[in-house]
Design a protein around this motif. Structure first.
Motif, PDB file in Angstrom:
ATOM      1  N   SER A 115      43.498  46.206  35.170  1.00 15.64           N
ATOM      2  CA  SER A 115      44.827  46.171  35.771  1.00 15.64           C
ATOM      3  C   SER A 115      45.438  44.806  35.512  1.00 15.64           C
ATOM      4  O   SER A 115      44.731  43.812  35.354  1.00 15.64           O
ATOM      5  N   ASP A 116      46.775  44.741  35.457  1.00 19.77           N
ATOM      6  CA  ASP A 116      47.447  43.462  35.255  1.00 19.77           C
ATOM      7  C   ASP A 116      47.802  42.791  36.574  1.00 19.77           C
ATOM      8  O   ASP A 116      48.389  41.717  36.594  1.00 19.77           O
ATOM      9  N   LYS A 117      47.439  43.430  37.703  1.00 18.43           N
ATOM     10  CA  LYS A 117      47.679  42.836  39.016  1.00 18.43           C
ATOM     11  C   LYS A 117      46.490  43.136  39.920  1.00 18.43           C
ATOM     12  O   LYS A 117      45.751  44.100  39.695  1.00 18.43           O
ATOM     13  N   PRO A 118      46.278  42.310  40.944  1.00 18.47           N
ATOM     14  CA  PRO A 118      45.147  42.570  41.842  1.00 18.47           C
ATOM     15  C   PRO A 118      45.374  43.847  42.650  1.00 18.47           C
ATOM     16  O   PRO A 118      46.494  44.301  42.833  1.00 18.47           O
ATOM     17  N   GLY A 119      44.288  44.412  43.110  1.00 23.14           N
ATOM     18  CA  GLY A 119      44.373  45.647  43.890  1.00 23.14           C
ATOM     19  C   GLY A 119      42.986  46.179  44.167  1.00 23.14           C
ATOM     20  O   GLY A 119      42.026  45.417  44.256  1.00 23.14           O
ATOM     21  N   LYS A 120      42.885  47.500  44.275  1.00 25.23           N
ATOM     22  CA  LYS A 120      41.595  48.138  44.533  1.00 25.23           C
ATOM     23  C   LYS A 120      41.253  49.070  43.386  1.00 25.23           C
ATOM     24  O   LYS A 120      42.129  49.666  42.761  1.00 25.23           O
ATOM     25  N   CYS A 121      39.964  49.226  43.140  1.00 26.72           N
ATOM     26  CA  CYS A 121      39.474  50.119  42.100  1.00 26.72           C
ATOM     27  C   CYS A 121      39.750  51.558  42.509  1.00 26.72           C
ATOM     28  O   CYS A 121      39.427  51.956  43.645  1.00 26.72           O
ATOM     29  N   PRO A 122      40.336  52.351  41.612  1.00 27.15           N
ATOM     30  CA  PRO A 122      40.615  53.744  41.958  1.00 27.15           C
ATOM     31  C   PRO A 122      39.345  54.598  42.070  1.00 27.15           C
ATOM     32  O   PRO A 122      39.364  55.661  42.676  1.00 27.15           O
ATOM     33  N   LYS A 123      38.231  54.120  41.513  1.00 29.26           N
ATOM     34  CA  LYS A 123      36.995  54.908  41.546  1.00 29.26           C
ATOM     35  C   LYS A 123      36.177  54.650  42.808  1.00 29.26           C
ATOM     36  O   LYS A 123      35.627  55.574  43.406  1.00 29.26           O
ATOM     37  N   CYS A 124      36.058  53.361  43.205  1.00 35.67           N
ATOM     38  CA  CYS A 124      35.178  53.046  44.331  1.00 35.67           C
ATOM     39  C   CYS A 124      35.877  52.313  45.475  1.00 35.67           C
ATOM     40  O   CYS A 124      35.302  52.150  46.546  1.00 35.67           O
ATOM     41  N   GLY A 125      37.087  51.820  45.257  1.00 34.80           N
ATOM     42  CA  GLY A 125      37.824  51.148  46.320  1.00 34.80           C
ATOM     43  C   GLY A 125      37.519  49.667  46.465  1.00 34.80           C
ATOM     44  O   GLY A 125      38.055  49.014  47.351  1.00 34.80           O
ATOM     45  N   MET A 126      36.648  49.124  45.617  1.00 38.81           N
ATOM     46  CA  MET A 126      36.345  47.683  45.687  1.00 38.81           C
ATOM     47  C   MET A 126      37.537  46.875  45.182  1.00 38.81           C
ATOM     48  O   MET A 126      38.355  47.364  44.406  1.00 38.81           O
ATOM     49  N   ALA A 127      37.617  45.641  45.628  1.00 35.51           N
ATOM     50  CA  ALA A 127      38.708  44.766  45.200  1.00 35.51           C
ATOM     51  C   ALA A 127      38.531  44.391  43.731  1.00 35.51           C
ATOM     52  O   ALA A 127      37.412  44.133  43.270  1.00 35.51           O
ATOM     53  N   LEU A 128      39.638  44.397  43.007  1.00 38.38           N
ATOM     54  CA  LEU A 128      39.602  43.986  41.604  1.00 38.38           C
ATOM     55  C   LEU A 128      39.575  42.465  41.531  1.00 38.38           C
ATOM     56  O   LEU A 128      40.234  41.783  42.320  1.00 38.38           O
ATOM     57  N   VAL A 129      38.799  41.936  40.590  1.00 36.77           N
ATOM     58  CA  VAL A 129      38.672  40.489  40.415  1.00 36.77           C
ATOM     59  C   VAL A 129      39.206  40.094  39.045  1.00 36.77           C
ATOM     60  O   VAL A 129      39.286  40.922  38.128  1.00 36.77           O
ATOM     61  N   LYS A 130      39.575  38.825  38.904  1.00 41.54           N
ATOM     62  CA  LYS A 130      40.081  38.346  37.615  1.00 41.54           C
ATOM     63  C   LYS A 130      39.008  38.489  36.554  1.00 41.54           C
ATOM     64  O   LYS A 130      37.844  38.157  36.767  1.00 41.54           O
ATOM     65  N   LYS A 131      39.421  38.983  35.406  1.00 43.88           N
ATOM     66  CA  LYS A 131      38.497  39.130  34.285  1.00 43.88           C
ATOM     67  C   LYS A 131      38.448  37.806  33.557  1.00 43.88           C
ATOM     68  O   LYS A 131      39.473  37.264  33.140  1.00 43.88           O
ATOM     69  N   GLU A 132      37.259  37.270  33.408  1.00 46.54           N
ATOM     70  CA  GLU A 132      37.075  36.004  32.705  1.00 46.54           C
ATOM     71  C   GLU A 132      37.148  36.250  31.206  1.00 46.54           C
ATOM     72  O   GLU A 132      36.653  37.264  30.715  1.00 46.54           O
ATOM     73  N   PRO A 133      37.771  35.330  30.465  1.00 50.54           N
ATOM     74  CA  PRO A 133      37.809  35.508  29.007  1.00 50.54           C
ATOM     75  C   PRO A 133      36.401  35.458  28.436  1.00 50.54           C
ATOM     76  O   PRO A 133      35.524  34.775  28.955  1.00 50.54           O
ATOM     77  N   ALA A 134      36.195  36.227  27.399  1.00 57.55           N
ATOM     78  CA  ALA A 134      34.869  36.297  26.773  1.00 57.55           C
ATOM     79  C   ALA A 134      34.502  34.933  26.203  1.00 57.55           C
ATOM     80  O   ALA A 134      35.289  34.308  25.497  1.00 57.55           O
ATOM     81  N   LYS A 135      33.317  34.487  26.532  1.00 62.84           N
ATOM     82  CA  LYS A 135      32.842  33.207  26.012  1.00 62.84           C
ATOM     83  C   LYS A 135      32.231  33.431  24.637  1.00 62.84           C
ATOM     84  O   LYS A 135      31.612  34.453  24.376  1.00 62.84           O
ATOM     85  N   LYS A 136      32.418  32.436  23.776  1.00 65.22           N
ATOM     86  CA  LYS A 136      31.840  32.531  22.443  1.00 65.22           C
ATOM     87  C   LYS A 136      30.324  32.387  22.543  1.00 65.22           C
ATOM     88  O   LYS A 136      29.811  31.556  23.282  1.00 65.22           O
ATOM     89  N   LYS A 137      29.640  33.203  21.786  1.00 71.50           N
ATOM     90  CA  LYS A 137      28.191  33.119  21.771  1.00 71.50           C
ATOM     91  C   LYS A 137      27.778  31.871  21.006  1.00 71.50           C
ATOM     92  O   LYS A 137      28.346  31.528  19.969  1.00 71.50           O
TER      93      LYS A 137
END
Length: 81
Positions: free
Chosen positions: A53-75
């Motif tokens: 999601s592009d905004k915070p909210g709740k997961c439609p599957k389980c209802g947990m709070a959505l958290v910011k997705k961290e950018p993928a770190k380079k291996k």
């Protein structure tokens, strides 16, 4: 007489250097700086990473709070010996 000539040459050289810049100051020229694109923030569920999601909210599957997705770190490159 030689000292006077050396002083005159030094003054002319410094004056020519000042006028050669055409009145521009490259240090304070900010019109040519690169514009940085804002990073798009995405939110995801910790239990369901496919939910984005592009905004915070709740997961439609389980209802947990959505958290910011961290950018993928380079291996880190592995060193072969």
């Amino acid at each position: 007489m030689k000292k006077a000539m050396l002083m005159a040459v030094a003054i002319l050289f410094s004056a020519a250097t000042v006028f050669a810049t055409n009145g521009t100051n490259p240090v304070s020229d900010t019109t040519k700086t690169k514009k940085v694109k804002p990073v798009k923030v995405q939110y995801t569920c910790t239990m369901h990473p496919e939910v984005l999601s592009d905004k915070p909210g709740k997961c439609p599957k389980c209802g947990m709070a959505l958290v910011k997705k961290e950018p993928a770190k380079k291996k880190a490159e592995t060193m072969k010996m």
